[in-house]
Design a protein around this motif. Sequence first.
Motif, PDB file in Angstrom:
ATOM      1  N   LEU A   1     -25.073   2.620  -2.477  1.00 35.49           N
ATOM      2  CA  LEU A   1     -25.339   1.829  -3.683  1.00 35.49           C
ATOM      3  C   LEU A   1     -24.762   0.427  -3.544  1.00 35.49           C
ATOM      4  O   LEU A   1     -25.435  -0.558  -3.894  1.00 35.49           O
ATOM      5  N   THR A   2     -23.533   0.288  -3.065  1.00 32.14           N
ATOM      6  CA  THR A   2     -22.945  -1.042  -2.900  1.00 32.14           C
ATOM      7  C   THR A   2     -23.730  -1.849  -1.866  1.00 32.14           C
ATOM      8  O   THR A   2     -23.935  -3.054  -2.044  1.00 32.14           O
ATOM      9  N   ALA A   3     -24.195  -1.189  -0.792  1.00 35.47           N
ATOM     10  CA  ALA A   3     -25.002  -1.895   0.219  1.00 35.47           C
ATOM     11  C   ALA A   3     -26.319  -2.353  -0.390  1.00 35.47           C
ATOM     12  O   ALA A   3     -26.776  -3.480  -0.142  1.00 35.47           O
ATOM     13  N   PHE A   4     -26.933  -1.508  -1.214  1.00 35.28           N
ATOM     14  CA  PHE A   4     -28.198  -1.853  -1.862  1.00 35.28           C
ATOM     15  C   PHE A   4     -28.004  -3.029  -2.815  1.00 35.28           C
ATOM     16  O   PHE A   4     -28.797  -3.973  -2.811  1.00 35.28           O
ATOM     17  N   LYS A   5     -26.950  -2.975  -3.632  1.00 33.80           N
ATOM     18  CA  LYS A   5     -26.705  -4.056  -4.598  1.00 33.80           C
ATOM     19  C   LYS A   5     -26.367  -5.361  -3.899  1.00 33.80           C
ATOM     20  O   LYS A   5     -26.700  -6.441  -4.395  1.00 33.80           O
ATOM     21  N   ALA A   6     -25.732  -5.290  -2.737  1.00 33.92           N
ATOM     22  CA  ALA A   6     -25.364  -6.497  -1.993  1.00 33.92           C
ATOM     23  C   ALA A   6     -26.596  -7.205  -1.444  1.00 33.92           C
ATOM     24  O   ALA A   6     -26.619  -8.442  -1.366  1.00 33.92           O
ATOM     25  N   GLN A   7     -27.636  -6.466  -1.080  1.00 29.58           N
ATOM     26  CA  GLN A   7     -28.830  -7.088  -0.499  1.00 29.58           C
ATOM     27  C   GLN A   7     -29.821  -7.571  -1.552  1.00 29.58           C
ATOM     28  O   GLN A   7     -30.817  -8.198  -1.217  1.00 29.58           O
ATOM     29  N   LEU A   8     -29.565  -7.314  -2.845  1.00 30.08           N
ATOM     30  CA  LEU A   8     -30.466  -7.766  -3.913  1.00 30.08           C
ATOM     31  C   LEU A   8     -30.306  -9.259  -4.152  1.00 30.08           C
ATOM     32  O   LEU A   8     -29.201  -9.801  -4.076  1.00 30.08           O
ATOM     33  N   THR A   9     -31.424  -9.897  -4.503  1.00 31.98           N
ATOM     34  CA  THR A   9     -31.349 -11.298  -4.916  1.00 31.98           C
ATOM     35  C   THR A   9     -30.886 -11.335  -6.374  1.00 31.98           C
ATOM     36  O   THR A   9     -30.991 -10.329  -7.087  1.00 31.98           O
TER      37      THR A   9
ATOM     38  N   TRP B   1     -20.977  12.163  -2.694  1.00 40.85           N
ATOM     39  CA  TRP B   1     -20.693  11.135  -3.698  1.00 40.85           C
ATOM     40  C   TRP B   1     -20.186   9.864  -3.030  1.00 40.85           C
ATOM     41  O   TRP B   1     -20.577   8.762  -3.400  1.00 40.85           O
ATOM     42  N   GLN B   2     -19.311  10.030  -2.048  1.00 38.60           N
ATOM     43  CA  GLN B   2     -18.767   8.879  -1.332  1.00 38.60           C
ATOM     44  C   GLN B   2     -19.888   8.149  -0.595  1.00 38.60           C
ATOM     45  O   GLN B   2     -19.965   6.913  -0.636  1.00 38.60           O
ATOM     46  N   ARG B   3     -20.780   8.893   0.075  1.00 33.38           N
ATOM     47  CA  ARG B   3     -21.902   8.291   0.802  1.00 33.38           C
ATOM     48  C   ARG B   3     -22.840   7.571  -0.179  1.00 33.38           C
ATOM     49  O   ARG B   3     -23.317   6.463   0.093  1.00 33.38           O
ATOM     50  N   TYR B   4     -23.074   8.165  -1.349  1.00 37.80           N
ATOM     51  CA  TYR B   4     -23.917   7.548  -2.369  1.00 37.80           C
ATOM     52  C   TYR B   4     -23.328   6.219  -2.822  1.00 37.80           C
ATOM     53  O   TYR B   4     -24.052   5.222  -2.945  1.00 37.80           O
ATOM     54  N   LYS B   5     -22.017   6.199  -3.066  1.00 36.14           N
ATOM     55  CA  LYS B   5     -21.374   4.955  -3.521  1.00 36.14           C
ATOM     56  C   LYS B   5     -21.504   3.854  -2.469  1.00 36.14           C
ATOM     57  O   LYS B   5     -21.757   2.691  -2.798  1.00 36.14           O
ATOM     58  N   GLU B   6     -21.337   4.201  -1.209  1.00 35.01           N
ATOM     59  CA  GLU B   6     -21.467   3.220  -0.129  1.00 35.01           C
ATOM     60  C   GLU B   6     -22.893   2.685  -0.048  1.00 35.01           C
ATOM     61  O   GLU B   6     -23.110   1.480   0.091  1.00 35.01           O
TER      62      GLU B   6
END
Length: 173
Positions: free
Chosen positions: A17-25, A10-15
Amino acid sequence: VYEEARKTDWQRYKEQLTAFKAQLTPAQAAALKEERRKRLAKRRSFRAKRELTVLGKPKRPRSGFNIFVSENFQESEGISPAAKLKQLFDAWRKLSSSQKQPYLQLAEDDKVRYVNEMKSWEAKMVELGRGDLVRSGTQTPKMKPADTAKKAQTAKASSRANKAKLKLKKSEE
């Protein structure tokens, strides 16, 4: 052991997800948000429809064509159901108005059934305190007598025009 593995996953998933959302335009983020909104709206509509089914809402009336198809589907020839429907559609179009009349009469009877069942169902829903499920168009506003007379005259005139068109069409055939 399994609980610990779940927590680390769960912790790895959250990390991630935040990395994915940060790279979105911003456009991609908006599209993602819109897609989520549509998915949730679709789920809500499915739940609402299921609730209406559970509450016993009457089914909509069938049309003359629907009745014709249900009576003739088994006898019709065709490899696939789509081919059968195409054949039945062609047969329906070729029927004369006098041959269609029994099906149209059954459709009118089904419409009357639907109206009566809806009235009783809506009364039951109001009684149960579920007025939110009642259609808003069921209450007809009171008209002034002059307005009613004008509408009746307009309806008569349009009815005469429709009859004249039908006679003209029949004479052309």
